[in-house]
Write an enzyme that holds these catalytic residues in place. Structure first.
Site, mmCIF file in Angstrom:
data_model
loop_
_atom_site.group_PDB
_atom_site.id
_atom_site.type_symbol
_atom_site.label_atom_id
_atom_site.label_comp_id
_atom_site.label_asym_id
_atom_site.label_seq_id
_atom_site.Cartn_x
_atom_site.Cartn_y
_atom_site.Cartn_z
ATOM 1 C CD GLU A 272 -9.037 28.473 -51.648
ATOM 2 O OE1 GLU A 272 -7.993 28.341 -52.304
ATOM 3 O OE2 GLU A 272 -10.051 27.801 -51.872
ATOM 4 C CG ASP B 81 -11.631 24.310 -51.314
ATOM 5 O OD1 ASP B 81 -10.495 24.820 -51.245
ATOM 6 O OD2 ASP B 81 -12.005 23.618 -52.276
#
Length: 734
Positions: free
Chosen positions: A465, A412
């Site tokens: 990401e 993330d």
């Protein structure tokens, strides 16, 4: 004249520091000591009035004198050498036995010190934290924690009345690790660390950074995990995955928030076991290849969705224990599904029981808020340049992959890690040593994690990401890349959703939004994400983003899904969007499963299932997802009609043609260049009645004849249904 105190007696000042919980070297006072040819045993046991020292076999080896009313005992005992001692204690209320933790040696050894100090230890999750074991013939739990700037660290829990004076730990000066073996502390025990900082102040109680189990929120204690090995039954799956080149495999991901996919009738969470029984077969039936879980690491706040974890090594207790989580993954593997876990090494929350100022100093984070504080999320940023922090996070990645057979980590907020000035104004950030905005330490950390992941756990992969144009995210580390397996294609998502939200009459003026992504589609190994971030916080669901009346909304969504499944790149779809959830996602409630009773919603679910089937079955649609030779435009510039067409190819496979008509106009004789003459089967028609469309199309077959005025091998006249995408498979000559 006062009688002289025997030499073996403890110094009164040391005794005072022990009973007040201020001694920084308790093993120098407590436990066994050889003095003047005698063995002496010392213990701090509050509430005891009398103490008798015994061997493990129960033999009485001496009696200890109470020399401080607060519970300090010492005495000469009759033993041959260092050995575990059991203290038989008594008071007016009864008798009990206490195995003396200070009569045991250290569990960690010099090689642990060496590799921990070097920052290269790759088994920290077996060494730090709490581990139930048999040590020197006694069952108990070994605790170890890194707190180099602490004056004293104690384990506290229900086993010692949460009293920090009872079990201060041994400091390993070379590494700043504190450890102790506590006999008779068993799995299930709750515990924390009580830390006195270097200034002498007692800090807020801290959960264990390496705890493999935690209490259910709002409680925050760590839990001694059951060490019983899980009995895995996924050997065949694990063996098969180790030889896969995932760039050339079909990857279709169903992204899930476990707390809101489905709930029990009373509104409570499903357990890991219930999710294994319900979620796994549902996803397998839809034809997805992987389930991606929003972070399952322990976290205190439900609306954070797990992206602000406090227990990086503990599966959240919301859904059960670690064995239940392992059972969920084992069930998924036996159903042919891989499990991807969202992983958060970018930042951590500042809850007082967590990592923030863990030993009274900025230990895991940067001290300078320009480097160590994240303005977007009010969180602390890891100090990636500190070898112990890099090792903590790298070990965590390996822990999930090894202990829980996780197949991949989706990392993330990578962009926030790469740029020192991420979400910061001039003057609010510190340049790197070359004066730039690149976070050199974070780059080195990500390269290390990826190198260790692929080196230690063959068959797994990582996904970034990363929302910027940072070069080489999926390039190998030996070529100065970050080393990820895949990168989320945020550009594709933003451009295509912006196009799809426009009224079809205006789409001709924004044609490039759908074609621009092919200019860079093969610069990285991409995953095309329609994730949770696109359907929350006022953005609405994918269905409500679509223009027009209800029929057009569904037709647009179906056409868009097939456009995406035919486009180069791996696929990801957030839960609920497979049946066109109308309301935006709310983590506090289950999806609206009753919608499946409506034909239009069930039609979208059927389409997603069929798209996954076609995507898996046809190598042309997946085997060259990441390579330019697998794609060629046929029609890229028909702005007037908002039509797009391309061919997908793979070695040894029949070509596939994808055509999208993004207007509500039926085009009955659309002249289309084709890569081959002959029979083309209509594998997908998003306007089919089976999907609740208007059932216009080509009766399942398109015939292409040789020759084309633009130099293509063949031509076909086809019916383009309104707001639709067709996927045509070439049939070989028999």
């Amino acid at each position: 004249m006062a009688e002289k105190q025997p030499a073996w007696r403890a110094d009164p000042e040391d005794i005072a520091r022990i009973v007040s919980g201020q001694h920084d070297d308790p093993f120098a006072i407590l436990g066994l000591h050889h003095s003047g040819g005698r063995w002496v045993s010392r213990a701090f046991i509050p509430h005891a009035e009398r103490v008798e020292a015994r061997s493990l076999e129960g033999k009485v080896v001496g009696r200890l004198d109470k020399v401080d009313d607060r519970g300090f005992f010492e005495g000469v005992i009759d033993i041959d050498g260092v050995q575990p001692i059991v203290h038989h204690c008594g008071n007016a209320g009864g008798e009990w036995d206490v195995a003396d933790p200070y009569s045991f040696g250290p569990v960690l050894g010099p090689m642990d010190d060496y590799y921990i100090g070097e920052g290269s230890h790759l088994r920290l999750f077996d060494k730090l934290g709490a581990h139930f074991m048999t040590f020197e013939g006694v069952e108990g739990t070994h605790f170890a924690v890194w707190a180099p700037n602490a004056r004293r660290v104690s384990v506290i829990g229900s086993f010692n009345e949460w009293d920090g004076r009872r079990h201060p730990m041994r400091r390993r000066a070379e590494t700043g690790v504190w450890e102790i073996f506590l006999p008779e502390v068993a799995p299930g025990a709750q515990y924390k660390y009580e830390i006195i900082g270097k200034d002498g102040n007692r800090l807020p109680l801290k959960a264990d950074p390496f705890a493999q189990q935690s209490e259910l929120r709002p409680k925050t204690a760590s839990v001694v995990a059951d060490p019983t090995p899980f009995k895995w039954t996924d050997d065949a799956y694990m063996a098969a995955r180790s030889s896969r080149d995932y760039r050339r495999e079909p990857i279709s991901i169903y992204e899930v928030h476990l707390g809101s996919w489905r709930r029990r009738p009373d509104g409570s969470f499903l357990s890991y076991e219930q999710l294994a029984e319900q979620l796994v077969p549902y996803v397998a039936d839809l034809g997805f290849t992987h389930i991606e879980l929003l972070p399952v690491s322990e976290h205190p706040y439900d609306p954070s969705w797990g992206y602000q974890p406090t227990g990086l090594y503990a599966p959240t207790a919301r859904f059960g224990d670690p064995a239940g989580f392992a059972r969920f993954i084992d069930t998924a593997h036996n159903a042919g599904l891989g499990v991807i876990m969202d992983w958060v090494p970018a930042h951590f929350p500042t809850d007082e029981h967590g990592l923030a100022r863990f030993d009274g100093t900025a230990l895991y984070e940067h001290a300078d808020p320009r480097q160590g504080f994240h303005p977007d999320w009010n969180t602390a940023i890891y100090n990636f340049g500190r070898k112990e922090v890099s090792s903590f996070l790298t070990n965590n990645a390996l822990y999930w992959l090894e202990k829980f057979h996780i197949d991949a980590l989706r990392v993330d907020a990578v962009a926030s890690m790469l740029y020192l000035d991420y979400s910061r104004q001039p003057g609010q950030w510190v340049p790197n040593r070359f004066g730039g905005n690149e976070n050199i330490e974070a780059v080195a950390f990500l390269q290390r994690v990826n190198a260790e992941t692929y080196g230690q756990q063959p068959g797994t992969f990582t996904v970034a990401e990363e929302s910027t144009s940072w070069a080489g995210v999926t390039a190998p580390t030996y070529d100065k890349g970050l080393g990820f397996g895949f990168k989320w294609n945020m550009g594709f998502m933003n451009d295509t959703l912006r196009y799809m939200q426009r009224d079809p009459i205006h789409r001709r003026f924004h044609h490039n939004d759908m074609t621009f992504g092919l200019l860079y589609a093969f610069s990285e190994n991409f995953t095309l994400p329609l994730s949770h971030d696109e359907v929350v916080h006022g953005k609405g669901s994918l269905l409500t983003k679509m223009p027009g009346d209800d029929w057009q909304k569904f037709a647009n969504l179906r056409a868009y899904y097939a456009f995406m499944w035919g486009h180069p790149g791996k696929k990801l779809l957030f839960m609920g969007q497979e049946f066109a959830q109308r309301d935006e996602w709310n983590e506090a409630q289950a999806l609206d499963w009753w919608l499946l009773d409506a034909p239009a919603h069930e039609g979208v679910r059927r389409l997603v299932s069929d798209l996954n089937t076609v995507y898996r079955e046809l190598p042309a649609l997946h085997a060259r997802d990441c390579e330019p030779e697998g794609f060629e435009w046929i029609i890229a510039s028909d702005r007037a009609n908002s039509v797009f067409a391309w061919v997908r190819r793979a070695p040894g496979a029949e070509p596939v043609v994808v055509i999208s008509n993004m207007t509500p106009v039926l085009r009955e004789k659309y002249r289309l260049p084709m890569p081959a003459s002959g029979r083309w089967t209509e594998r997908i028609n998003t306007d089919a009645g089976w999907y609740a469309g208007s059932n216009k199309g080509n009766q399942g077959v398109v015939m292409a004849t040789e020759g084309n005025e633009y130099g293509y091998p063949a031509t076909a006249e086809i019916v383009l249904p309104p707001l639709s995408t067709l996927i045509l498979q070439h049939e070989p000559d028999i």
